[in-house]
Design a protein around this motif. Structure first.
Motif, PDB file in Angstrom:
ATOM      1  N   ILE A 119      48.018  36.059  42.958  1.00 46.61           N
ATOM      2  CA  ILE A 119      49.067  35.030  43.008  1.00 46.61           C
ATOM      3  C   ILE A 119      48.470  33.634  42.976  1.00 46.61           C
ATOM      4  CG2 ILE A 119      50.930  34.038  44.412  1.00 46.61           C
ATOM      5  CD1 ILE A 119      51.329  36.762  45.678  1.00 46.61           C
ATOM      6  N   ILE A 120      49.105  32.756  42.222  1.00 47.21           N
ATOM      7  CA  ILE A 120      48.833  31.327  42.329  1.00 47.21           C
ATOM      8  C   ILE A 120      50.153  30.598  42.555  1.00 47.21           C
ATOM      9  CG2 ILE A 120      46.730  31.329  40.944  1.00 47.21           C
ATOM     10  CD1 ILE A 120      48.391  30.210  38.612  1.00 47.21           C
ATOM     11  N   ILE A 121      50.048  29.448  43.214  1.00 49.49           N
ATOM     12  CA  ILE A 121      51.217  28.596  43.429  1.00 49.49           C
ATOM     13  C   ILE A 121      51.309  27.605  42.274  1.00 49.49           C
ATOM     14  CG2 ILE A 121      52.260  26.854  44.942  1.00 49.49           C
ATOM     15  CD1 ILE A 121      50.739  28.206  47.273  1.00 49.49           C
ATOM     16  N   THR A 122      52.489  27.519  41.678  1.00 50.08           N
ATOM     17  CA  THR A 122      52.736  26.588  40.581  1.00 50.08           C
ATOM     18  C   THR A 122      53.862  25.643  41.001  1.00 50.08           C
ATOM     19  OG1 THR A 122      54.378  28.047  39.555  1.00 50.08           O
ATOM     20  CG2 THR A 122      52.068  28.370  38.917  1.00 50.08           C
ATOM     21  N   ARG A 123      54.372  24.889  40.047  1.00 50.54           N
ATOM     22  CA  ARG A 123      55.462  23.969  40.372  1.00 50.54           C
ATOM     23  C   ARG A 123      56.840  24.582  40.155  1.00 50.54           C
ATOM     24  NH1 ARG A 123      53.497  18.817  36.990  1.00 50.54           N
ATOM     25  NH2 ARG A 123      52.998  20.525  35.564  1.00 50.54           N
ATOM     26  N   ASN A 124      56.937  25.592  39.302  1.00 52.04           N
ATOM     27  CA  ASN A 124      58.229  26.214  39.003  1.00 52.04           C
ATOM     28  C   ASN A 124      58.014  27.403  38.075  1.00 52.04           C
ATOM     29  OD1 ASN A 124      58.024  24.936  36.298  1.00 52.04           O
ATOM     30  ND2 ASN A 124      58.487  23.072  37.448  1.00 52.04           N
ATOM     31  N   ALA A 125      59.086  28.122  37.786  1.00 53.72           N
ATOM     32  CA  ALA A 125      58.997  29.288  36.911  1.00 53.72           C
ATOM     33  C   ALA A 125      58.630  28.896  35.489  1.00 53.72           C
ATOM     34  CB  ALA A 125      60.317  30.051  36.921  1.00 53.72           C
ATOM     35  N   THR A 126      59.108  27.759  35.027  1.00 53.84           N
ATOM     36  CA  THR A 126      58.784  27.318  33.668  1.00 53.84           C
ATOM     37  C   THR A 126      57.275  27.172  33.501  1.00 53.84           C
ATOM     38  OG1 THR A 126      60.898  26.181  33.367  1.00 53.84           O
ATOM     39  CG2 THR A 126      59.072  25.455  31.985  1.00 53.84           C
ATOM     40  N   GLU A 127      56.632  26.499  34.450  1.00 51.95           N
ATOM     41  CA  GLU A 127      55.185  26.334  34.376  1.00 51.95           C
ATOM     42  C   GLU A 127      54.484  27.689  34.423  1.00 51.95           C
ATOM     43  OE1 GLU A 127      52.247  24.822  37.678  1.00 51.95           O
ATOM     44  OE2 GLU A 127      52.978  23.082  36.558  1.00 51.95           O
ATOM     45  N   SER A 128      54.944  28.559  35.309  1.00 56.02           N
ATOM     46  CA  SER A 128      54.319  29.875  35.449  1.00 56.02           C
ATOM     47  C   SER A 128      54.394  30.672  34.152  1.00 56.02           C
ATOM     48  CB  SER A 128      55.003  30.655  36.572  1.00 56.02           C
ATOM     49  OG  SER A 128      54.896  29.985  37.802  1.00 56.02           O
ATOM     50  N   LEU A 129      55.572  30.752  33.577  1.00 58.48           N
ATOM     51  CA  LEU A 129      55.771  31.570  32.383  1.00 58.48           C
ATOM     52  C   LEU A 129      55.136  30.937  31.152  1.00 58.48           C
ATOM     53  CD1 LEU A 129      59.449  32.422  33.267  1.00 58.48           C
ATOM     54  CD2 LEU A 129      57.554  34.040  33.315  1.00 58.48           C
ATOM     55  N   ASP A 150      67.464  34.496  27.425  1.00 50.61           N
ATOM     56  CA  ASP A 150      66.374  33.976  28.250  1.00 50.61           C
ATOM     57  C   ASP A 150      66.442  32.457  28.358  1.00 50.61           C
ATOM     58  OD1 ASP A 150      65.163  36.398  28.954  1.00 50.61           O
ATOM     59  OD2 ASP A 150      64.082  36.513  27.058  1.00 50.61           O
ATOM     60  N   TYR A 151      65.702  31.933  29.335  1.00 51.86           N
ATOM     61  CA  TYR A 151      65.736  30.506  29.629  1.00 51.86           C
ATOM     62  C   TYR A 151      65.151  29.699  28.475  1.00 51.86           C
ATOM     63  CZ  TYR A 151      65.630  26.372  32.648  1.00 51.86           C
ATOM     64  OH  TYR A 151      65.843  25.138  33.195  1.00 51.86           O
ATOM     65  N   GLY A 152      65.791  28.564  28.186  1.00 49.89           N
ATOM     66  CA  GLY A 152      65.446  27.773  27.016  1.00 49.89           C
ATOM     67  C   GLY A 152      64.022  27.255  26.987  1.00 49.89           C
ATOM     68  N   ALA A 153      63.469  26.852  28.137  1.00 49.03           N
ATOM     69  CA  ALA A 153      62.130  26.263  28.155  1.00 49.03           C
ATOM     70  C   ALA A 153      61.085  27.248  27.646  1.00 49.03           C
ATOM     71  CB  ALA A 153      61.780  25.808  29.571  1.00 49.03           C
ATOM     72  N   MET A 154      61.215  28.508  28.019  1.00 48.90           N
ATOM     73  CA  MET A 154      60.250  29.503  27.561  1.00 48.90           C
ATOM     74  C   MET A 154      60.439  29.821  26.081  1.00 48.90           C
ATOM     75  SD  MET A 154      60.318  29.504  30.888  1.00 48.90           S
ATOM     76  CE  MET A 154      61.675  30.458  31.562  1.00 48.90           C
ATOM     77  N   LYS A 155      61.673  29.823  25.621  1.00 44.46           N
ATOM     78  CA  LYS A 155      61.898  30.053  24.198  1.00 44.46           C
ATOM     79  C   LYS A 155      61.279  28.925  23.367  1.00 44.46           C
ATOM     80  CE  LYS A 155      66.435  30.813  24.531  1.00 44.46           C
ATOM     81  NZ  LYS A 155      67.807  31.172  24.123  1.00 44.46           N
ATOM     82  N   LEU A 229      55.867  40.155  30.274  1.00 44.08           N
ATOM     83  CA  LEU A 229      55.994  38.952  31.093  1.00 44.08           C
ATOM     84  C   LEU A 229      57.414  38.922  31.654  1.00 44.08           C
ATOM     85  CD1 LEU A 229      55.253  36.014  32.048  1.00 44.08           C
ATOM     86  CD2 LEU A 229      55.935  35.249  29.742  1.00 44.08           C
ATOM     87  N   VAL A 230      57.551  38.845  32.977  1.00 40.92           N
ATOM     88  CA  VAL A 230      58.868  38.896  33.609  1.00 40.92           C
ATOM     89  C   VAL A 230      59.239  37.522  34.158  1.00 40.92           C
ATOM     90  CG1 VAL A 230      60.283  39.943  35.424  1.00 40.92           C
ATOM     91  CG2 VAL A 230      58.596  41.325  34.197  1.00 40.92           C
ATOM     92  N   ASP A 231      60.427  37.059  33.772  1.00 40.16           N
ATOM     93  CA  ASP A 231      61.003  35.830  34.320  1.00 40.16           C
ATOM     94  C   ASP A 231      61.806  36.199  35.558  1.00 40.16           C
ATOM     95  OD1 ASP A 231      62.420  33.575  34.990  1.00 40.16           O
ATOM     96  OD2 ASP A 231      63.251  33.211  32.991  1.00 40.16           O
TER      97      ASP A 231
END
Length: 420
Positions: A119-129, A150-155, A229-231
């Motif tokens: 595990i690492i700590i990031t700022r949000n799911a967008t950064e992680s994915l 799916d969420y727009g940022a990852m697309k 990869l799971v969101d």
């Protein structure tokens, strides 16, 4: 005994000690003796939980999905952590910063059923994915599969990778009301070819609250040599699960959502075999093989948000993961069951309890989602968010543990009036 099991059995009075004086802490020991099914509908208890929140009285907030308002005990802990870091200054940053961060990831691992080495700590799911999508060693002709839901940022990141490396993206569509798990698995399976390298899938689709059969999807993909990869942006702190049981390769989440950590905190899980294969967003010095910290060179950041992860987890454990999950599902089913069969009202979330938890999406026939959201706010003082894409037309409804059934009755009345 697993840490999670230990926490379920330890005295709630001890867990509540850091929150002495909070409404939840004052009632936790008595509540620990109440069966979950009884507590779920005990409105007096949940009013006590509500007392731990400072809520704006101007509207009924049914949009907790973007950001969860954090309870007062956690907010007070954040203020103390800010004071601590500011008081110690560079001394804090050069001495205990990293061991404290390791303690936070260890506590996160206890919540999701893994260890902090993954595990690492990031700022949000967008950064992680996006770290995974951008960090894979792509070659021209490689294929990626994801859903239009799916969420727009990852697309957008997949589109950038396609332009940069010649990756071929394939979009599928997940049915709002599937007949079976196998139907969902089949949607993804049909899109996979020998060139498919990565499949991204939402654990809970953010616009509908639809929980997908992740383990079955991962097992199918792995049989074909495809990584998954799971969101999980909306899952940690919302409903209980063990991440290792999902059998996924990567998992990203936002902790400022349902775990109610301060804004700007997220999580990335990476399975052992992939830790050394990803390119980090920011270059890091050489580390020992398998050291996930190679992916976590963040520069100087507001570390007091990281520190407050511990406080948010303590409050979550005091409330109890199963108690929270049961209440969230109850709130969703409380209002959806009252409108699901009414003509003119369209529910975009599955009815089966295991396919959803606290989030659902509803529309009014013939009404634009933006107009529905505006009317709810202007006429009924109910705040939601409009969604109009990927076969979903309606408003996403995300109550929280502070939401009352009286507030949901107001919402149901509004829907019935508009449908009529």
């Amino acid at each position: 005994m697993k840490k999670r099991d230990f926490l379920k059995n330890v005295s709630l009075a001890a867990l509540g000690a850091p929150f002495y004086g909070s409404a939840l802490a004052n009632s936790a020991e008595v509540v620990s003796q109440t069966p979950i099914h009884e507590l779920t509908t005990d409105e007096d208890f949940w009013l006590k939980v509500r007392d731990d929140y400072k809520l704006k009285p101007d509207y009924i907030n049914l949009e907790s999905g973007y950001y969860n308002i954090i309870p007062t005990p956690t907010l007070e802990a954040l203020h103390k952590n800010i004071d601590k870091v500011n008081y110690e200054g560079s001394y804090y940053m050069r001495t205990v910063q990293w061991e404290n961060k390791a303690r936070m990831t260890e506590k996160l691992g206890e919540i999701i059923g893994t260890t902090n080495k993954n595990i690492i700590i990031t700022r949000n799911a967008t950064e992680s994915l996006d770290m995974v999508i951008m960090g894979m060693d792509w070659k021209a002709g490689d294929e990626a599969v994801y859903a239009i839901q799916d969420y727009g940022a990852m697309k957008l990141m997949f589109e950038q990778v396609a332009k940069r490396y010649g990756v071929v993206n394939k979009e599928v569509s997940v049915p709002n009301h599937p007949k079976s798990d196998e139907e969902i698995v089949g949607v993804y399976e049909k899109a996979i070819t020998p060139n498919t390298k990565l499949l991204m899938v939402s654990h809970m689709i953010n616009i509908t609250g639809h929980i997908l059969p992740i383990k079955k999807i991962c097992q199918m993909a792995h049989e074909k040599g495809v990584q998954v990869l799971v969101d999980g942006a909306h899952c940690i702190g919302h409903f209980e699960f063990d991440i290792t049981d999902l059998e996924c390769d990567y998992y990203g989440s936002s902790l400022h959502k349902w775990l109610a950590v301060p804004l700007g905190t997220g999580l990335l899980y990476v399975a052992d075999e992939h830790i050394d294969t990803l390119w980090p967003i920011f270059a890091e010095a050489d580390r020992d093989p398998g050291d996930i910290a190679r992916l976590n060179h963040t520069g100087t950041i507001p570390v007091y948000h990281d520190l407050t992860i511990e406080n948010a987890i303590d409050y979550y454990n005091l409330l109890g993961g199963k108690r929270k999950e049961a209440r969230m599902r109850y709130l969703q089913e409380y209002w959806t069951s009252k409108v699901r069969n009414i003509p003119g009202i369209i529910l975009n979330t599955p009815q089966e309890p295991y396919r959803a938890c606290g989030i659902a999406n509803v529309g009014i026939e013939g009404m634009e989602p933006a107009d529905l959201a505006k009317k709810l706010l202007d006429d009924y003082r109910i705040f939601t968010v409009a969604v109009k894409y990927a076969n979903v037309n309606g408003c996403r409804i995300t109550p929280n543990v502070f939401t009352t059934t009286d507030e949901l009755d107001t919402f149901v009345k509004a829907l019935k009036e508009m449908a009529a």
